[in-house]
Design a protein around this motif. Sequence first.
Motif, PDB file in Angstrom:
ATOM      1  N   THR A 203       0.833  -1.202   0.000  1.00 18.23           N
ATOM      2  CA  THR A 203       0.000   0.000   0.000  1.00 18.23           C
ATOM      3  C   THR A 203       0.873   1.261   0.000  1.00 18.23           C
ATOM      4  O   THR A 203       2.029   1.246   0.458  1.00 18.23           O
ATOM      5  N   ASP A 204       0.313   2.344  -0.496  1.00 18.32           N
ATOM      6  CA  ASP A 204       1.028   3.620  -0.485  1.00 18.32           C
ATOM      7  C   ASP A 204       1.378   4.030   0.942  1.00 18.32           C
ATOM      8  O   ASP A 204       2.441   4.617   1.191  1.00 18.32           O
ATOM      9  N   GLU A 205       0.480   3.718   1.866  1.00 16.60           N
ATOM     10  CA  GLU A 205       0.718   4.068   3.268  1.00 16.60           C
ATOM     11  C   GLU A 205       1.983   3.397   3.799  1.00 16.60           C
ATOM     12  O   GLU A 205       2.806   4.015   4.481  1.00 16.60           O
ATOM     13  N   LEU A 206       2.142   2.111   3.466  1.00 17.79           N
ATOM     14  CA  LEU A 206       3.345   1.391   3.904  1.00 17.79           C
ATOM     15  C   LEU A 206       4.595   1.935   3.236  1.00 17.79           C
ATOM     16  O   LEU A 206       5.650   2.062   3.860  1.00 17.79           O
ATOM     17  N   ASN A 207       4.486   2.237   1.949  1.00 17.24           N
ATOM     18  CA  ASN A 207       5.640   2.807   1.240  1.00 17.24           C
ATOM     19  C   ASN A 207       6.083   4.113   1.884  1.00 17.24           C
ATOM     20  O   ASN A 207       7.278   4.343   2.095  1.00 17.24           O
ATOM     21  N   VAL A 208       5.114   4.957   2.199  1.00 10.07           N
ATOM     22  CA  VAL A 208       5.437   6.243   2.832  1.00 10.07           C
ATOM     23  C   VAL A 208       6.077   6.019   4.194  1.00 10.07           C
ATOM     24  O   VAL A 208       7.054   6.680   4.559  1.00 10.07           O
ATOM     25  N   MET A 209       5.532   5.059   4.951  1.00  6.32           N
ATOM     26  CA  MET A 209       6.056   4.776   6.291  1.00  6.32           C
ATOM     27  C   MET A 209       7.515   4.344   6.222  1.00  6.32           C
ATOM     28  O   MET A 209       8.368   4.839   6.974  1.00  6.32           O
ATOM     29  N   LEU A 210       7.827   3.410   5.306  1.00  4.56           N
ATOM     30  CA  LEU A 210       9.207   2.933   5.206  1.00  4.56           C
ATOM     31  C   LEU A 210      10.126   3.982   4.600  1.00  4.56           C
ATOM     32  O   LEU A 210      11.285   4.112   5.028  1.00  4.56           O
ATOM     33  N   ASN A 211       9.627   4.717   3.619  1.00  2.00           N
ATOM     34  CA  ASN A 211      10.489   5.701   2.962  1.00  2.00           C
ATOM     35  C   ASN A 211      10.760   6.930   3.821  1.00  2.00           C
ATOM     36  O   ASN A 211      11.607   7.761   3.467  1.00  2.00           O
ATOM     37  N   SER A 212      10.061   7.036   4.937  1.00  2.84           N
ATOM     38  CA  SER A 212      10.343   8.120   5.885  1.00  2.84           C
ATOM     39  C   SER A 212      11.507   7.766   6.810  1.00  2.84           C
ATOM     40  O   SER A 212      12.019   8.619   7.550  1.00  2.84           O
ATOM     41  N   LEU A 213      11.941   6.486   6.779  1.00  2.00           N
ATOM     42  CA  LEU A 213      13.039   6.036   7.635  1.00  2.00           C
ATOM     43  C   LEU A 213      14.385   6.423   7.043  1.00  2.00           C
ATOM     44  O   LEU A 213      14.534   6.567   5.828  1.00  2.00           O
ATOM     45  N   ASN A 214      15.365   6.567   7.914  1.00  2.00           N
ATOM     46  CA  ASN A 214      16.752   6.740   7.491  1.00  2.00           C
ATOM     47  C   ASN A 214      17.657   6.194   8.580  1.00  2.00           C
ATOM     48  O   ASN A 214      17.182   5.669   9.586  1.00  2.00           O
ATOM     49  N   SER A 215      18.948   6.303   8.394  1.00  2.00           N
ATOM     50  CA  SER A 215      19.890   5.706   9.342  1.00  2.00           C
ATOM     51  C   SER A 215      19.857   6.363  10.711  1.00  2.00           C
ATOM     52  O   SER A 215      20.333   5.783  11.697  1.00  2.00           O
ATOM     53  N   LYS A 216      19.293   7.564  10.783  1.00  2.00           N
ATOM     54  CA  LYS A 216      19.201   8.241  12.076  1.00  2.00           C
ATOM     55  C   LYS A 216      17.902   7.919  12.812  1.00  2.00           C
ATOM     56  O   LYS A 216      17.739   8.334  13.969  1.00  2.00           O
ATOM     57  N   SER A 217      16.988   7.218  12.157  1.00  2.00           N
ATOM     58  CA  SER A 217      15.747   6.823  12.830  1.00  2.00           C
ATOM     59  C   SER A 217      16.076   5.907  13.997  1.00  2.00           C
ATOM     60  O   SER A 217      16.986   5.073  13.906  1.00  2.00           O
ATOM     61  N   ASP A 219      15.584   2.845  16.798  1.00  2.00           N
ATOM     62  CA  ASP A 219      15.231   1.436  16.601  1.00  2.00           C
ATOM     63  C   ASP A 219      13.740   1.190  16.736  1.00  2.00           C
ATOM     64  O   ASP A 219      13.174   0.335  16.046  1.00  2.00           O
ATOM     65  N   SER A 220      13.088   1.919  17.618  1.00  2.00           N
ATOM     66  CA  SER A 220      11.651   1.736  17.824  1.00  2.00           C
ATOM     67  C   SER A 220      10.865   2.118  16.565  1.00  2.00           C
ATOM     68  O   SER A 220       9.980   1.382  16.130  1.00  2.00           O
ATOM     69  N   GLU A 221      11.205   3.269  15.978  1.00  2.00           N
ATOM     70  CA  GLU A 221      10.551   3.700  14.734  1.00  2.00           C
ATOM     71  C   GLU A 221      10.754   2.667  13.627  1.00  2.00           C
ATOM     72  O   GLU A 221       9.819   2.324  12.896  1.00  2.00           O
ATOM     73  N   ILE A 222      11.994   2.199  13.507  1.00  2.00           N
ATOM     74  CA  ILE A 222      12.322   1.235  12.455  1.00  2.00           C
ATOM     75  C   ILE A 222      11.555  -0.067  12.658  1.00  2.00           C
ATOM     76  O   ILE A 222      10.964  -0.606  11.716  1.00  2.00           O
ATOM     77  N   LYS A 319      20.040  -2.692   9.731  1.00  2.00           N
ATOM     78  CA  LYS A 319      18.962  -2.990  10.680  1.00  2.00           C
ATOM     79  C   LYS A 319      17.827  -3.762  10.013  1.00  2.00           C
ATOM     80  O   LYS A 319      17.146  -4.558  10.671  1.00  2.00           O
ATOM     81  N   MET A 320      17.632  -3.561   8.717  1.00  2.00           N
ATOM     82  CA  MET A 320      16.669  -4.379   7.977  1.00  2.00           C
ATOM     83  C   MET A 320      17.129  -5.841   7.952  1.00  2.00           C
ATOM     84  O   MET A 320      16.324  -6.758   8.146  1.00  2.00           O
ATOM     85  N   PHE A 321      18.424  -6.024   7.711  1.00  2.00           N
ATOM     86  CA  PHE A 321      18.968  -7.382   7.746  1.00  2.00           C
ATOM     87  C   PHE A 321      18.783  -8.000   9.130  1.00  2.00           C
ATOM     88  O   PHE A 321      18.397  -9.158   9.250  1.00  2.00           O
ATOM     89  N   ARG A 322      19.076  -7.232  10.163  1.00  2.00           N
ATOM     90  CA  ARG A 322      18.923  -7.744  11.530  1.00  2.00           C
ATOM     91  C   ARG A 322      17.482  -8.160  11.797  1.00  2.00           C
ATOM     92  O   ARG A 322      17.233  -9.229  12.369  1.00  2.00           O
ATOM     93  N   PHE A 323      16.545  -7.337  11.393  1.00  2.00           N
ATOM     94  CA  PHE A 323      15.116  -7.618  11.597  1.00  2.00           C
ATOM     95  C   PHE A 323      14.730  -8.944  10.945  1.00  2.00           C
ATOM     96  O   PHE A 323      14.072  -9.793  11.564  1.00  2.00           O
ATOM     97  N   LEU A 324      15.135  -9.145   9.702  1.00  2.00           N
ATOM     98  CA  LEU A 324      14.753 -10.362   8.983  1.00  2.00           C
ATOM     99  C   LEU A 324      15.560 -11.571   9.434  1.00  2.00           C
ATOM    100  O   LEU A 324      15.051 -12.699   9.437  1.00  2.00           O
ATOM    101  N   LYS A 325      16.793 -11.358   9.839  1.00  2.00           N
ATOM    102  CA  LYS A 325      17.602 -12.459  10.366  1.00  2.00           C
ATOM    103  C   LYS A 325      16.977 -13.026  11.643  1.00  2.00           C
ATOM    104  O   LYS A 325      17.030 -14.238  11.891  1.00  2.00           O
ATOM    105  N   GLN A 326      16.371 -12.171  12.441  1.00  2.00           N
ATOM    106  CA  GLN A 326      15.691 -12.639  13.653  1.00  2.00           C
ATOM    107  C   GLN A 326      14.485 -13.513  13.314  1.00  2.00           C
ATOM    108  O   GLN A 326      14.131 -14.411  14.076  1.00  2.00           O
TER     109      GLN A 326
END
Length: 528
Positions: A203-217, A219-222, A319-326
């Motif tokens: 969904t566009d909503e999910l795309n916007v949510m993820l594309n608002s992230l960056n390396s300074k976000s 861990d909770s937001e991510i 951190k994406m790798f860490r999330f999926l590795k878990q």
Amino acid sequence: MHLFVIFICSVIFGIETNNAATLKSSKNIDATAEYYKTLITGDTNKLSELNIFITNIPKGGDLHHHYSGSIYSETYLNWVAKNNYCVYREDNQTLKIQKYKIETRVSNLTDSAKALCITVGEIYLDNDFYRALLKRWSTIDYTNHYHEQLPPSKQFFDTFDYFGPISDSYYNEGLMLLKNTAISENVQYIETMLKSGPSISVTDELNVMLNSLNSKSNDSEIDIALTAYFNMVANDSNVNTIINNYVRMIGTSAAGINDDNFAIRFQSYVSRGNSPSQVFGSLFSAFSSAIRSDLIVGVNIVGPENGIVSMRDYTLHMKMFRFLKQRFPTVKLAMHAGELVLGLVPPEGLQFHIREAIEIAGASRIGHGIDIFYEHNAYELLEKMKQLNIVVEAVMSSNAFILGIENNAHPMLVYKAHGVPMVIATDDAGVSRSTLSNEYLIFSDRYRPSYLEIKALVYNSIHFAFLNESEKQKQLDKLNARFENFEAMIAKVASTLYDSSISSLSSTVEQAVSHMVIFFCLVCYLSN
């Protein structure tokens, strides 16, 4: 007593025979090591003889291998001809066409564009254009004479855009070509990156949510964003179909490739230059496919690390790798990390890529690892890599071309000094106009390691392969047999060239010992 003597003699003869075989194997190893030493000793080593030696030595596996970058440009041109595609012979901004690019939609071209797009047959009739095309599609002729040229890193990575339109047309044929090349240079296993994990629509909503992230976000937001995305796609039937089709494509591409002489496995991967939503979607597909197929043995991330998005989102990607590795704990990870040098990015950009690939993402293999000198607490990181058996995939030709790192400036010597395991690999042999044999030749000629050091590197390429233990043992058994045959051959070569009298004497002594054992048993038998 009669039977007892026969039994004792049989045991003695059996032991003597086994000892003789072991002794012969050990002598072959020693003879091979001594012969190799003569090739690298002195102010000027015997490079041509060393080349023959290295070409014939068993090389185990190639663990850092990009499929599209490993096919030579000449093969891609053959495929362009097979499909009746054409190649643009000049730039034209009005028509939005670029010189040397492949056109796949020939029937849709306007007359103006068609006049600028030539067939492979026409390319072969124009040697100047042909040579110029090879210079764009690979690194050929880049350094051996003056010509207008791009920065090395751009030259290297731009090649993929040129042959990209044809690179996914003949996977099975291309893999068979790579297999035949591998077998000819005594390589028994390749782990290749064939195609990235497929993209996923959300969904566009999910795309916007993820594309608002960056390396300074934080861990909770991510975690909130990635969890929402994961929960939506994990049980989505359309996503499931996309991933199953990808797994099926890998299987079809590998049909007929694996046999007793050669094995191939695949790493799925993502491109680090895309948006966060695209990267995570493709990464989810890659992880998911790895648990559905025995052929897909790991996941990687590719692309220039110095790109704007690559640098901006590096920590986020880890951190994406860490999330999926878990969530997919059995999936193994190899990472392109530290493919950077001083000046390519600001100094602070050199200080964390290798560490985060290991500590955050959970990588067990590091591709390149060039900027280890500048990592925070580099000595501590090197010790950690040693203790965790994090292996470094050394790819010398591409490091020399892209980064200008070679000879004593290459960190191989640092990793070696600190006991960090390494393997030698090709990266993109077609682009670099190289082979795995050539990479070993560069290593041997440049650093003059002992024969046993080279042999250990070869075995590392199987020990650190992402195979299950049963498959790994089979490959190790095959490698043992290959080395036994190789060392017997080299011992014979060395004997012929240098010390035939010593070899003859040794053989005579072995025969005398054997005859003495037989004589002793015969005397004992007759006396009873």
